[in-house]
Design an enzyme around this catalytic site. Sequence first.
Site, mmCIF file in Angstrom:
data_model
loop_
_atom_site.group_PDB
_atom_site.id
_atom_site.type_symbol
_atom_site.label_atom_id
_atom_site.label_comp_id
_atom_site.label_asym_id
_atom_site.label_seq_id
_atom_site.Cartn_x
_atom_site.Cartn_y
_atom_site.Cartn_z
ATOM 1 N N ASN A 10 55.266 46.442 41.436
ATOM 2 C CA ASN A 10 54.526 46.062 39.669
ATOM 3 C C ASN A 10 54.062 47.280 38.968
ATOM 4 O OD1 ASN A 10 53.006 45.001 37.672
ATOM 5 N ND2 ASN A 10 51.663 44.269 39.538
ATOM 6 N N ARG A 90 57.513 42.704 40.595
ATOM 7 C CA ARG A 90 57.102 41.374 39.211
ATOM 8 C C ARG A 90 57.131 42.090 37.761
ATOM 9 N NH1 ARG A 90 50.937 41.647 36.952
ATOM 10 N NH2 ARG A 90 51.184 39.767 36.477
ATOM 11 N N HIS A 179 49.983 34.547 35.447
ATOM 12 C CA HIS A 179 48.939 33.981 36.690
ATOM 13 C C HIS A 179 49.886 32.915 37.692
ATOM 14 C CE1 HIS A 179 45.175 36.026 34.859
ATOM 15 N NE2 HIS A 179 45.723 36.732 35.164
ATOM 16 N N HIS A 207 42.108 30.597 37.999
ATOM 17 C CA HIS A 207 42.194 32.407 39.078
ATOM 18 C C HIS A 207 41.356 33.613 37.458
ATOM 19 C CE1 HIS A 207 44.733 35.877 39.611
ATOM 20 N NE2 HIS A 207 44.018 36.232 38.682
ATOM 21 N N LEU A 208 40.137 33.666 38.226
ATOM 22 C CA LEU A 208 39.444 34.793 37.780
ATOM 23 C C LEU A 208 38.956 35.650 38.107
ATOM 24 C CD1 LEU A 208 35.905 31.834 37.934
ATOM 25 C CD2 LEU A 208 37.887 32.480 36.384
ATOM 26 N N ASN A 210 39.626 40.008 35.926
ATOM 27 C CA ASN A 210 39.515 40.897 34.628
ATOM 28 C C ASN A 210 40.033 40.371 33.298
ATOM 29 O OD1 ASN A 210 38.404 42.853 33.269
ATOM 30 N ND2 ASN A 210 40.579 43.724 32.902
ATOM 31 N N ARG A 240 39.225 41.021 26.825
ATOM 32 C CA ARG A 240 39.720 40.109 26.211
ATOM 33 C C ARG A 240 38.666 38.330 25.333
ATOM 34 N NH1 ARG A 240 44.367 39.366 30.464
ATOM 35 N NH2 ARG A 240 45.393 40.957 30.097
ATOM 36 N N ASP A 281 33.244 44.519 34.050
ATOM 37 C CA ASP A 281 33.001 44.200 35.247
ATOM 38 C C ASP A 281 31.995 43.362 35.551
ATOM 39 O OD1 ASP A 281 32.137 44.370 38.079
ATOM 40 O OD2 ASP A 281 33.576 45.931 38.238
ATOM 41 N N ALA A 282 32.182 42.009 36.217
ATOM 42 C CA ALA A 282 31.099 41.189 36.799
ATOM 43 C C ALA A 282 30.533 41.590 37.835
ATOM 44 C CB ALA A 282 31.816 40.210 37.000
ATOM 45 N N ARG A 283 30.327 42.500 37.843
ATOM 46 C CA ARG A 283 28.999 43.044 39.165
ATOM 47 C C ARG A 283 28.313 43.537 38.685
ATOM 48 N NH1 ARG A 283 34.580 45.509 43.057
ATOM 49 N NH2 ARG A 283 34.159 45.905 40.899
ATOM 50 N N GLU A 385 49.440 37.288 45.689
ATOM 51 C CA GLU A 385 50.503 37.239 44.692
ATOM 52 C C GLU A 385 52.087 37.937 45.604
ATOM 53 O OE1 GLU A 385 49.666 37.425 40.336
ATOM 54 O OE2 GLU A 385 48.291 38.265 41.196
#
Length: 397
Positions: A10, A90, A179, A207-208, A210, A240, A281-283, A385
């Site tokens: 990739n 990819r 994705h 698909h969740l 970043n 985004r 970052d979600a965390r 993937e």
Amino acid sequence: MSKSFVLVINSGSSSLKFAVIDAATGDDVLTGLGECFGLPESRMSWKFNGEKTEIAIEGDDSHHKIAIGKLVGLTEELGFSNDIVAIGHRIVHGGEKFTKTVRITEEVTAEIEALSDLAPLHNPAGAIGIRAAMEAFPALPQFAVFDTAFHQTMPEKAFTGAISNELYTKYGIRRYGFHGTSHYYVSREAAKMLDKNIDEASFISVHLGNGASVCAIENGKSVDTSMGFTPLAGLMMGTRSGDLDPGVIEFLIKKGWTTEQVFDALNKKSGFLGVSGLTSDARGILDAMEEGHEGAKLAFEVFTYRVAKYIGSYMIPLSNLDAVIFTGGIGENSLPIRREILNNLKLLGFVEDEKGNESARFGDSGIIAKSEMLDAVAMVIPTNEEFVIAQQSVELL
């Protein structure tokens, strides 16, 4: 019995992710990353048998080429170079030209470069990786797997923008979606888990990470997806904005913003980061919520609301629903985010299985909710993937 390993590459503009995958099992034999290409701190690291090694990338030649050259020596040193049967790349954008995985030729590489207008940050980098790998591994067959290919089954009413048809015929402006390999993989795994034929199964794949997207899958085929002409459309993401009134762009330009400033803001300073004013970052968002940070709380609410709203709207293209599938870094691991999305789906009859939701994390699949009204479940499936790229490369052999 000899192994069938695939080297998956990739290639980014200044980075190179790679993995050697067992095409039969999906297991990682070797994983690695080259980063900061073109800078003094350019480096390459890899993990093998649980041990991590890092080296500097030095030299005036293309750092992509240098890194892939080192990969040749690495596979020989670790003793599995003879087991690598193919290389899978990819590639982000295949436009309408590429609807499935293809074996790479010079003509295919030129076509990928020609599609760079649609993915200026990704396709040129993908082509650089291809050319470097073709030179380093001249005897191995190489294949291109496209993020957009899975979505080429969308009907015209789903991919057509409500704009002048000339913009489509002249410039190719339409919904492409991304994705694709992730949505493809988890839908096939969901069908296996539910003991259903994929050609007769329908899912909403979520698909969740970043980057985030939703895909409606009818009888195993993509029929709609939230990302559009670019990955900027659809859900709110790490940095985004997702869907936005395009009039905002004109408004900001009239205020003196340049187009570069506008799209830098929408791509890199919006989403979790923009709404919270804190982090992408979600965390970090969840940690800050626990400490009472109002911006983090709002970012959490906007994100989960928008995901649930897309899931609800994607009932429309489906004739029935077997499962809602959560995947990606956030979708696989974030219990509070999944729980809040399910809370927003109560009108569709989804009732959380709290124990199941708590168990399906950190690499474990499982059913996390059921809807008797729809005769459907919500489930978690870790995406893979790289395995899709390895499988499709071997299949074309």
